[in-house]
Design a protein around this motif. Sequence first.
Motif, PDB file in Angstrom:
ATOM      1  N   GLN A  35      -9.353  -0.977  -4.083  1.00  0.00           N
ATOM      2  CA  GLN A  35      -8.977  -2.123  -4.908  1.00  0.00           C
ATOM      3  C   GLN A  35      -7.502  -2.074  -5.295  1.00  0.00           C
ATOM      4  O   GLN A  35      -6.897  -3.086  -5.602  1.00  0.00           O
ATOM      5  N   ASN A  36      -6.935  -0.853  -5.261  1.00  0.00           N
ATOM      6  CA  ASN A  36      -5.545  -0.716  -5.688  1.00  0.00           C
ATOM      7  C   ASN A  36      -4.539  -0.790  -4.568  1.00  0.00           C
ATOM      8  O   ASN A  36      -3.341  -0.738  -4.806  1.00  0.00           O
ATOM      9  N   SER A  37      -5.017  -0.890  -3.324  1.00  0.00           N
ATOM     10  CA  SER A  37      -4.048  -0.994  -2.240  1.00  0.00           C
ATOM     11  C   SER A  37      -3.554  -2.434  -2.140  1.00  0.00           C
ATOM     12  O   SER A  37      -4.270  -3.369  -2.511  1.00  0.00           O
ATOM     13  N   PRO A  38      -2.316  -2.629  -1.634  1.00  0.00           N
ATOM     14  CA  PRO A  38      -1.779  -3.992  -1.587  1.00  0.00           C
ATOM     15  C   PRO A  38      -2.610  -4.898  -0.694  1.00  0.00           C
ATOM     16  O   PRO A  38      -3.206  -4.443   0.279  1.00  0.00           O
ATOM     17  N   MET A  39      -2.660  -6.161  -1.042  1.00  0.00           N
ATOM     18  CA  MET A  39      -3.309  -7.148  -0.165  1.00  0.00           C
ATOM     19  C   MET A  39      -2.447  -7.311   1.088  1.00  0.00           C
ATOM     20  O   MET A  39      -1.224  -7.145   1.021  1.00  0.00           O
ATOM     21  N   ALA A  40      -3.081  -7.703   2.179  1.00  0.00           N
ATOM     22  CA  ALA A  40      -2.314  -8.086   3.364  1.00  0.00           C
ATOM     23  C   ALA A  40      -1.506  -9.337   3.001  1.00  0.00           C
ATOM     24  O   ALA A  40      -1.912 -10.106   2.116  1.00  0.00           O
ATOM     25  N   ALA A  41      -0.375  -9.523   3.706  1.00  0.00           N
ATOM     26  CA  ALA A  41       0.514 -10.649   3.359  1.00  0.00           C
ATOM     27  C   ALA A  41      -0.222 -11.984   3.373  1.00  0.00           C
ATOM     28  O   ALA A  41      -0.050 -12.809   2.466  1.00  0.00           O
TER      29      ALA A  41
END
Length: 233
Positions: A4-10
């Motif tokens: 949940q804490n990793s960045p979303m894809a662009a």
Amino acid sequence: MSTQNSPMAAVEFVAALRGLSPRYWGTHPFHRRLHEGALSEFELRTWAANRWYYQCMLPQKDAAIIGNCPVPQVRRDWLPRIVYHDGTEEGDGGRERWLRLCEAVGLDRDEVLDERHVVPGVRFAVDAYVTFARTRPWVEAVASGLTEMFSGHLMRQRVADMLANYPWIRQADLAYFTNRIDAVAGEGQATVDIVVRYSDTRAKQEAAIAALAFKCDVLWSMLDAIERASVKE
Ligand SMILES: O=C(O)c1cc(C(=O)O)c2c(n1)C(=O)C(=O)c1cc(C(=O)O)[nH]c1-2
């Protein structure tokens, strides 16, 4: 592994930003009435004189972004926005084009320039936008300007609707919008690219989304205040 804490894809991040479009002021009842030709001349004048305050403060908002940004390329890219609004000399630029629109709806230049018609709610909302740019991280301030993603379509529609519904307004009076439509077409993707590139953690992405939601609220509050102010008696 994705958490949940990793960045979303662009693409997901940009979709979340675009997903805020229902909060944009395009659907505000006052804008709907403006577009339908339902505003009285008094309401049109109230709108133009109050929005003048927004137009006036945009260069200071953009200067705050530049002042807070340590990245030379972003500063270089951002600088033309100030010149766009202020012009290269007196009598030039977005400010001047907005004043022309004010005159077309029956306002004297002086009564616009001295801000006598600017109501407290509009001043509070616009000042909150400038304060946001001065005090929040620069990427959030850039993200708050992404209402631009939604404005091109609205302004194109506005030009067509105002020409059709307010017969005394001529094409040249709407130069502010016709000019802005071209500017936004160019700036729009570049701004998205900056926000995507520099919002490089999940927390920064979420802050950028919150910044755009905040800006939608600024614009919405402006129209609430304008609507309230233009009810005579
Ligand atoms: O007429 C409109 O609906 C509209 C909307 C917006 C916007 O969405 O913030 C801007 C403008 N116009 C505009 O003319 C303009 O210069 C502008 C600058 C900015 C900004 O946040 O930096 N928004 C807007």
